[in-house]
Design an enzyme around this catalytic site. Structure first.
Site, PDB file in Angstrom:
ATOM      1  N   ALA A 292      46.836  52.641  28.676  1.00  0.00           N
ATOM      2  CA  ALA A 292      46.327  53.916  29.166  1.00  0.00           C
ATOM      3  C   ALA A 292      45.469  54.416  30.205  1.00  0.00           C
ATOM      4  O   ALA A 292      45.393  55.808  30.904  1.00  0.00           O
ATOM      5  CB  ALA A 292      45.330  54.271  27.744  1.00  0.00           C
ATOM      6  N   GLY A 293      44.986  53.424  30.517  1.00  0.00           N
ATOM      7  CA  GLY A 293      43.991  53.721  31.719  1.00  0.00           C
ATOM      8  C   GLY A 293      44.201  53.848  32.758  1.00  0.00           C
ATOM      9  O   GLY A 293      43.777  54.665  33.948  1.00  0.00           O
TER      10      GLY A 293
ATOM     11  N   ASP B  38      52.013  47.054  39.084  1.00  0.00           N
ATOM     12  CA  ASP B  38      51.554  46.259  38.302  1.00  0.00           C
ATOM     13  C   ASP B  38      49.929  45.574  39.452  1.00  0.00           C
ATOM     14  O   ASP B  38      50.093  45.994  40.404  1.00  0.00           O
ATOM     15  CB  ASP B  38      52.252  45.055  39.024  1.00  0.00           C
ATOM     16  CG  ASP B  38      52.267  43.869  37.766  1.00  0.00           C
ATOM     17  OD1 ASP B  38      52.440  44.469  36.419  1.00  0.00           O
ATOM     18  OD2 ASP B  38      51.930  42.951  38.822  1.00  0.00           O
ATOM     19  N   SER B  39      49.167  45.422  38.563  1.00  0.00           N
ATOM     20  CA  SER B  39      48.028  45.064  39.149  1.00  0.00           C
ATOM     21  C   SER B  39      47.091  43.978  38.286  1.00  0.00           C
ATOM     22  O   SER B  39      47.721  43.750  37.597  1.00  0.00           O
ATOM     23  CB  SER B  39      47.483  46.486  39.581  1.00  0.00           C
ATOM     24  OG  SER B  39      46.765  47.197  37.751  1.00  0.00           O
TER      25      SER B  39
ATOM     26  N   GLY C 236      40.234  47.516  31.878  1.00  0.00           N
ATOM     27  CA  GLY C 236      40.009  46.092  32.717  1.00  0.00           C
ATOM     28  C   GLY C 236      38.740  45.201  32.623  1.00  0.00           C
ATOM     29  O   GLY C 236      37.550  45.524  32.375  1.00  0.00           O
TER      30      GLY C 236
ATOM     31  N   ASP D 126      36.818  46.653  34.669  1.00  0.00           N
ATOM     32  CA  ASP D 126      36.019  47.380  35.745  1.00  0.00           C
ATOM     33  C   ASP D 126      34.265  47.216  35.696  1.00  0.00           C
ATOM     34  O   ASP D 126      33.447  47.083  36.291  1.00  0.00           O
ATOM     35  CB  ASP D 126      35.712  48.482  35.537  1.00  0.00           C
ATOM     36  CG  ASP D 126      37.299  49.734  36.330  1.00  0.00           C
ATOM     37  OD1 ASP D 126      37.541  48.836  37.341  1.00  0.00           O
ATOM     38  OD2 ASP D 126      37.796  49.933  36.375  1.00  0.00           O
TER      39      ASP D 126
ATOM     40  N   HIS E 251      41.736  49.745  44.850  1.00  0.00           N
ATOM     41  CA  HIS E 251      43.267  49.339  44.959  1.00  0.00           C
ATOM     42  C   HIS E 251      44.880  49.978  44.651  1.00  0.00           C
ATOM     43  O   HIS E 251      45.252  51.024  45.341  1.00  0.00           O
ATOM     44  CB  HIS E 251      43.478  48.484  44.532  1.00  0.00           C
ATOM     45  CG  HIS E 251      43.055  48.326  42.423  1.00  0.00           C
ATOM     46  ND1 HIS E 251      42.038  48.573  42.363  1.00  0.00           N
ATOM     47  CD2 HIS E 251      44.157  47.732  42.004  1.00  0.00           C
ATOM     48  CE1 HIS E 251      42.230  49.139  40.617  1.00  0.00           C
ATOM     49  NE2 HIS E 251      43.212  47.912  40.832  1.00  0.00           N
TER      50      HIS E 251
HETATM   51  P1  ITT Z   1      51.176  48.105  32.449  1.00  0.00           P
HETATM   52  O1  ITT Z   1      52.465  46.866  32.633  1.00  0.00           O
HETATM   53  O2  ITT Z   1      52.492  48.761  30.896  1.00  0.00           O
HETATM   54  O3  ITT Z   1      51.501  48.663  33.305  1.00  0.00           O
HETATM   55  P2  ITT Z   1      48.917  46.167  31.933  1.00  0.00           P
HETATM   56  O4  ITT Z   1      48.149  46.447  31.329  1.00  0.00           O
HETATM   57  O5  ITT Z   1      50.233  45.368  30.840  1.00  0.00           O
HETATM   58  O6  ITT Z   1      50.133  47.628  31.516  1.00  0.00           O
HETATM   59  P3  ITT Z   1      49.711  44.619  34.343  1.00  0.00           P
HETATM   60  O7  ITT Z   1      50.331  43.793  33.833  1.00  0.00           O
HETATM   61  O8  ITT Z   1      49.552  45.191  35.803  1.00  0.00           O
HETATM   62  O9  ITT Z   1      49.363  46.459  32.893  1.00  0.00           O
HETATM   63  O10 ITT Z   1      47.999  43.786  33.865  1.00  0.00           O
HETATM   64  C1  ITT Z   1      47.324  44.905  34.803  1.00  0.00           C
HETATM   65  C2  ITT Z   1      45.353  44.547  34.295  1.00  0.00           C
HETATM   66  O11 ITT Z   1      44.914  43.603  35.386  1.00  0.00           O
HETATM   67  C3  ITT Z   1      45.115  45.536  33.785  1.00  0.00           C
HETATM   68  O12 ITT Z   1      45.516  45.629  32.444  1.00  0.00           O
HETATM   69  C4  ITT Z   1      43.697  44.935  34.000  1.00  0.00           C
HETATM   70  O13 ITT Z   1      43.523  44.085  32.577  1.00  0.00           O
HETATM   71  C5  ITT Z   1      43.359  44.625  35.118  1.00  0.00           C
HETATM   72  N1  ITT Z   1      43.597  45.354  36.416  1.00  0.00           N
HETATM   73  C6  ITT Z   1      44.067  46.077  37.026  1.00  0.00           C
HETATM   74  N2  ITT Z   1      43.871  47.741  37.696  1.00  0.00           N
HETATM   75  C7  ITT Z   1      42.878  47.650  37.473  1.00  0.00           C
HETATM   76  C8  ITT Z   1      41.467  48.542  37.167  1.00  0.00           C
HETATM   77  O14 ITT Z   1      41.738  49.284  38.099  1.00  0.00           O
HETATM   78  N3  ITT Z   1      40.514  48.717  36.827  1.00  0.00           N
HETATM   79  C9  ITT Z   1      40.324  47.497  35.720  1.00  0.00           C
HETATM   80  N4  ITT Z   1      41.565  46.805  35.644  1.00  0.00           N
HETATM   81  C10 ITT Z   1      42.027  46.169  36.286  1.00  0.00           C
END
Ligand code: ITT
Length: 208
Positions: free
Chosen positions: A14-15, A72-73, A158, A160, A185
């Protein structure tokens, strides 16, 4: 063929969805949530942000029949040799942001100076016109910072509350959303995406 301006956002986070929509909405695309089409998650079997973004985008395009964009992040900490990296969302094993943050604080507890706690967020964005698209559009960006000593701020999601933004005396969770959405990013990757997407010449702008 599906309308190229309809894009499914391949994320269940959601974030992320809030941030991606805030940045992409001005493009005039009609954004759909993947949950409108399916409830399963793609298996993130890649070893890089790019591979996982592409896996998620292809999966969403296959399930929805629409062009799909995935993010993916994660956060990479220098002192942890880049961990948690692509495993950021699963770091503590519970899928819970607070647990992930607690684990990260625990791992870094012996590092007393901010310089030793350097880190960066990475973001890979993958866009495919269909599930078998042989020329996916892929962009990446990073955001430099440090892992703080305690959570601060209530914005974002996450990591943040722990992520102290380089050059600013605050965490990403203390930034107003508009500022995070200009500097993060994800913001930088989506800015690159926007330029490349326009150049794809999908007929953008011809619709009423
Ligand atoms: P989707 O795959 O469904 O998009 P996910 O949360 O599993 O959701 P990722 O595998 O890409 O996605 O993991 C990203 C994680 O990295 C996320 O859950 C946070 O813990 C961290 N993250 C990425 N971008 C962030 C941000 O802008 N702020 C804080 N944490 C972030």
């Amino acid at each position: 063929m599906s309308n190229p301006y309809d894009i499914v956002l391949a994320s269940g986070n959601a974030g992320k969805l809030k941030e991606i929509a805030a940045i992409l909405e001005p493009l005039g695309c009609r954004l759909h949530l993947q949950k409108e089409f399916f409830s399963e998650s793609a298996e993130e079997t890649g070893l890089s942000f790019i591979e996982n973004a592409l896996i998620k985008a292809r999966f969403a395009a296959l399930k929805s029949g629409l062009p799909a964009l995935a993010d993916d992040s994660g956060i990479s900490v220098d002192a942890l040799k880049g961990a948690p990296g692509i495993y950021s969302s699963r770091y503590a094993g519970t899928g819970n942001d607070e647990d992930n943050n607690q684990k990260l604080l625990e791992e870094l507890k012996d590092l007393r100076s901010l310089e030793e706690r350097s880190a960066r967020y990475h973001c890979a964005i993958a866009f495919v016109r269909d599930a078998a698209d042989p020329t996916p559009l892929i962009v990446t960006a990073a955001w430099e910072g440090y892992v703080g000593f305690r959570p601060q701020g209530s914005g974002g999601f996450g990591y943040d509350p722990l992520f102290i933004v380089k050059g600013r005396n605050c965490t990403a969770a203390q930034l107003p959303p508009q500022v995070k959405n200009l500097t993060s990013h994800r913001a930088r990757a989506l800015l690159k995406f926007e330029a490349r997407f326009m150049a794809l010449n999908l007929g953008y702008g011809e619709r009423a």
